[in-house]
Design a protein around this motif. Structure first.
Motif, PDB file in Angstrom:
ATOM      1  N   LYS A  68       0.829  -1.208   0.000  1.00 24.80           N
ATOM      2  CA  LYS A  68       0.000   0.000   0.000  1.00 24.80           C
ATOM      3  C   LYS A  68       0.861   1.255   0.000  1.00 24.80           C
ATOM      4  CE  LYS A  68      -3.800  -2.230   2.528  1.00 24.80           C
ATOM      5  NZ  LYS A  68      -4.534  -2.271   3.813  1.00 24.80           N
ATOM      6  N   VAL A  69       1.916   1.251   0.836  1.00 24.17           N
ATOM      7  CA  VAL A  69       2.811   2.403   0.888  1.00 24.17           C
ATOM      8  C   VAL A  69       3.519   2.586  -0.445  1.00 24.17           C
ATOM      9  CG1 VAL A  69       4.862   3.362   2.000  1.00 24.17           C
ATOM     10  CG2 VAL A  69       3.150   2.177   3.374  1.00 24.17           C
ATOM     11  N   HIS A  74       4.234   5.465  -5.596  1.00 19.96           N
ATOM     12  CA  HIS A  74       4.188   5.401  -7.055  1.00 19.96           C
ATOM     13  C   HIS A  74       3.341   6.551  -7.593  1.00 19.96           C
ATOM     14  CE1 HIS A  74       3.459   3.977 -11.134  1.00 19.96           C
ATOM     15  NE2 HIS A  74       4.374   3.041 -10.950  1.00 19.96           N
ATOM     16  N   LEU A  75       2.201   6.805  -6.984  1.00 17.02           N
ATOM     17  CA  LEU A  75       1.329   7.894  -7.427  1.00 17.02           C
ATOM     18  C   LEU A  75       1.958   9.261  -7.164  1.00 17.02           C
ATOM     19  CD1 LEU A  75      -2.130   6.528  -6.199  1.00 17.02           C
ATOM     20  CD2 LEU A  75      -1.236   6.562  -8.537  1.00 17.02           C
ATOM     21  N   ILE A  76       2.579   9.419  -5.990  1.00 17.19           N
ATOM     22  CA  ILE A  76       3.244  10.687  -5.662  1.00 17.19           C
ATOM     23  C   ILE A  76       4.371  10.964  -6.660  1.00 17.19           C
ATOM     24  CG2 ILE A  76       4.741  11.828  -3.968  1.00 17.19           C
ATOM     25  CD1 ILE A  76       3.094  10.481  -1.779  1.00 17.19           C
ATOM     26  N   GLY A  77       5.166   9.931  -6.938  1.00 14.54           N
ATOM     27  CA  GLY A  77       6.276  10.098  -7.869  1.00 14.54           C
ATOM     28  C   GLY A  77       5.812  10.337  -9.288  1.00 14.54           C
ATOM     29  N   LEU A  78       4.763   9.633  -9.713  1.00 15.94           N
ATOM     30  CA  LEU A  78       4.253   9.798 -11.075  1.00 15.94           C
ATOM     31  C   LEU A  78       3.709  11.204 -11.286  1.00 15.94           C
ATOM     32  CD1 LEU A  78       3.840   8.318 -13.740  1.00 15.94           C
ATOM     33  CD2 LEU A  78       1.582   7.607 -12.923  1.00 15.94           C
ATOM     34  N   ALA A  79       3.029  11.738 -10.276  1.00 17.38           N
ATOM     35  CA  ALA A  79       2.515  13.112 -10.378  1.00 17.38           C
ATOM     36  C   ALA A  79       3.658  14.105 -10.541  1.00 17.38           C
ATOM     37  CB  ALA A  79       1.689  13.454  -9.135  1.00 17.38           C
ATOM     38  N   LEU A  80       4.731  13.899  -9.783  1.00 17.70           N
ATOM     39  CA  LEU A  80       5.889  14.779  -9.891  1.00 17.70           C
ATOM     40  C   LEU A  80       6.565  14.626 -11.253  1.00 17.70           C
ATOM     41  CD1 LEU A  80       7.691  16.831  -8.453  1.00 17.70           C
ATOM     42  CD2 LEU A  80       8.997  14.924  -7.507  1.00 17.70           C
ATOM     43  N   PRO A 104       6.753   7.528 -18.997  1.00 16.27           N
ATOM     44  CA  PRO A 104       6.450   6.091 -18.907  1.00 16.27           C
ATOM     45  C   PRO A 104       5.965   5.734 -17.508  1.00 16.27           C
ATOM     46  CG  PRO A 104       8.822   6.456 -18.867  1.00 16.27           C
ATOM     47  CD  PRO A 104       8.200   7.785 -19.155  1.00 16.27           C
ATOM     48  N   LEU A 105       5.000   4.854 -17.433  1.00 20.45           N
ATOM     49  CA  LEU A 105       4.403   4.512 -16.144  1.00 20.45           C
ATOM     50  C   LEU A 105       5.376   3.821 -15.210  1.00 20.45           C
ATOM     51  CD1 LEU A 105       0.827   3.349 -17.244  1.00 20.45           C
ATOM     52  CD2 LEU A 105       1.587   5.593 -16.478  1.00 20.45           C
ATOM     53  N   TYR A 106       6.429   3.237 -15.761  1.00 23.18           N
ATOM     54  CA  TYR A 106       7.390   2.574 -14.870  1.00 23.18           C
ATOM     55  C   TYR A 106       8.127   3.578 -13.988  1.00 23.18           C
ATOM     56  CZ  TYR A 106      11.819   3.920 -17.106  1.00 23.18           C
ATOM     57  OH  TYR A 106      12.906   4.617 -17.560  1.00 23.18           O
ATOM     58  N   GLY A 108       7.195   5.781 -11.919  1.00 22.71           N
ATOM     59  CA  GLY A 108       6.722   5.863 -10.544  1.00 22.71           C
ATOM     60  C   GLY A 108       7.351   4.825  -9.643  1.00 22.71           C
ATOM     61  N   PHE A 109       7.809   3.707 -10.236  1.00 26.59           N
ATOM     62  CA  PHE A 109       8.441   2.664  -9.433  1.00 26.59           C
ATOM     63  C   PHE A 109       9.782   3.121  -8.866  1.00 26.59           C
ATOM     64  CE2 PHE A 109       5.699  -0.587 -11.598  1.00 26.59           C
ATOM     65  CZ  PHE A 109       5.171  -1.113 -10.427  1.00 26.59           C
ATOM     66  N   MET A 110      10.431   4.079  -9.517  1.00 23.04           N
ATOM     67  CA  MET A 110      11.712   4.550  -9.003  1.00 23.04           C
ATOM     68  C   MET A 110      11.523   5.289  -7.683  1.00 23.04           C
ATOM     69  SD  MET A 110      13.769   5.580 -12.475  1.00 23.04           S
ATOM     70  CE  MET A 110      12.485   6.611 -13.180  1.00 23.04           C
ATOM     71  N   TYR A 111      10.405   5.988  -7.547  1.00 19.05           N
ATOM     72  CA  TYR A 111      10.067   6.609  -6.265  1.00 19.05           C
ATOM     73  C   TYR A 111       9.573   5.542  -5.287  1.00 19.05           C
ATOM     74  CZ  TYR A 111      10.251  11.011  -8.856  1.00 19.05           C
ATOM     75  OH  TYR A 111      10.668  12.072  -9.617  1.00 19.05           O
ATOM     76  N   ALA A 112       8.797   4.601  -5.811  1.00 17.08           N
ATOM     77  CA  ALA A 112       8.274   3.533  -4.959  1.00 17.08           C
ATOM     78  C   ALA A 112       9.398   2.690  -4.376  1.00 17.08           C
ATOM     79  CB  ALA A 112       7.311   2.654  -5.756  1.00 17.08           C
ATOM     80  N   SER A 113      10.528   2.601  -5.092  1.00 14.84           N
ATOM     81  CA  SER A 113      11.643   1.808  -4.580  1.00 14.84           C
ATOM     82  C   SER A 113      12.205   2.418  -3.302  1.00 14.84           C
ATOM     83  CB  SER A 113      12.746   1.682  -5.635  1.00 14.84           C
ATOM     84  OG  SER A 113      13.367   2.927  -5.885  1.00 14.84           O
TER      85      SER A 113
END
Length: 257
Positions: A68-69, A74-80, A104-106, A108-113
């Motif tokens: 969940k976190v 991912h959403l916070i990073g994608l928005a940025l 690219p949608l991927y 957001g995973f860099m922030y999620a990491s």
């Protein structure tokens, strides 16, 4: 000898906490030299990272709360990313079906990491904090930091003022972490600096493997500016604020039950 054993255990938990970031960098590196037919590189990266995330969850290496976190980040990073690419701060030059307004949608995973690492290391090292300033102060500061990433394109950049506030607000906050039977602690602000520096190193690796490009990297790759460490320092603060608050809420819920 005991110190070496402690260091090895600490290194093991740090390494296990980095599984998702390592998967990202490995995918970026491999996809830069291995060209798959019938699929764009950015699309392939997204599919691989979704598969890695599913494996980590199903194998028990990540919990449902941690997922969940990660999704939140991912959403916070994608928005940025959407905003920064629109403003020309950096770009993703390769084609893909899974791009939204040039992002690219991927990505957001860099922030999620970052969130994945925070959650994993918190659980593995049984972390806690002392001197936490409280939800109001932490949330207001975290919100101001995130907002400044957007507003500094139009009004003066106040990141250094915010950095000063970080040291004031968190001056009494210490991280408590445990390695086997021993307990250690360090100032929270020092952990921000360490995490920010390593994210900056990761950013250099990512741009080298064409995950994205800054304007001065389109012709020849250059080292990412050292000033970016301050940006990642502030991003680490947002990460810790959200993770720490969610861990606190969960602990209170369990205690209440």
């Amino acid at each position: 000898m005991k110190s070496i054993v402690q260091l090895l255990h600490f290194g093991y938990h740090q390494a296990m906490s980095c599984l998702f970031p390592v998967a990202i960098f490995g995918t970026l590196a491999l996809s830069n030299v291995v060209h798959l037919p019938f699929i764009y590189r950015y699309d392939a990266i997204l599919l691989v990272l979704l598969g890695v995330q599913y494996f980590l969850y199903r194998s028990g290496l990540e919990t449902r709360d941690e997922i969940k976190v990660i999704c939140l980040f991912h959403l916070i990073g994608l928005a940025l990313e959407l905003y920064k690419v629109h403003m020309g701060s950096w770009s993703y030059p390769e084609p893909a079906y899974t791009k939204l307004f040039g992002v690219p949608l991927y990505s957001g995973f860099m922030y999620a990491s970052v969130a994945s690492f925070m959650c994993q290391v918190w659980r593995r090292l049984r972390m806690d904090m002392t001197g936490w300033p409280g939800l109001a102060s932490a949330a207001l500061l975290g919100g101001a930091i995130y907002l400044n990433f957007f507003t500094h394109h139009f009004i003066p950049d106040v990141r250094w003022w915010l950095t000063g506030l970080v040291f004031i607000v968190f001056r009494k906050t210490w991280i408590i972490y445990r390695v086997r039977e021993a307990t250690y602690r360090m100032p929270l602000t020092l952990s921000f600096i360490i995490v920010g520096f390593f994210i900056w190193l990761a950013e250099n690796i990512s741009t080298f493997f064409n995950a994205w490009k800054y304007p001065n990297q389109h012709q020849v790759w250059h080292l990412v500016s050292f000033s970016k460490i301050s940006s990642w320092f502030l991003l680490a603060i947002i990460s810790v604020i959200i993770v720490a608050q969610l861990k606190y809420v969960k602990a209170r819920r369990v205690w209440g039950d």
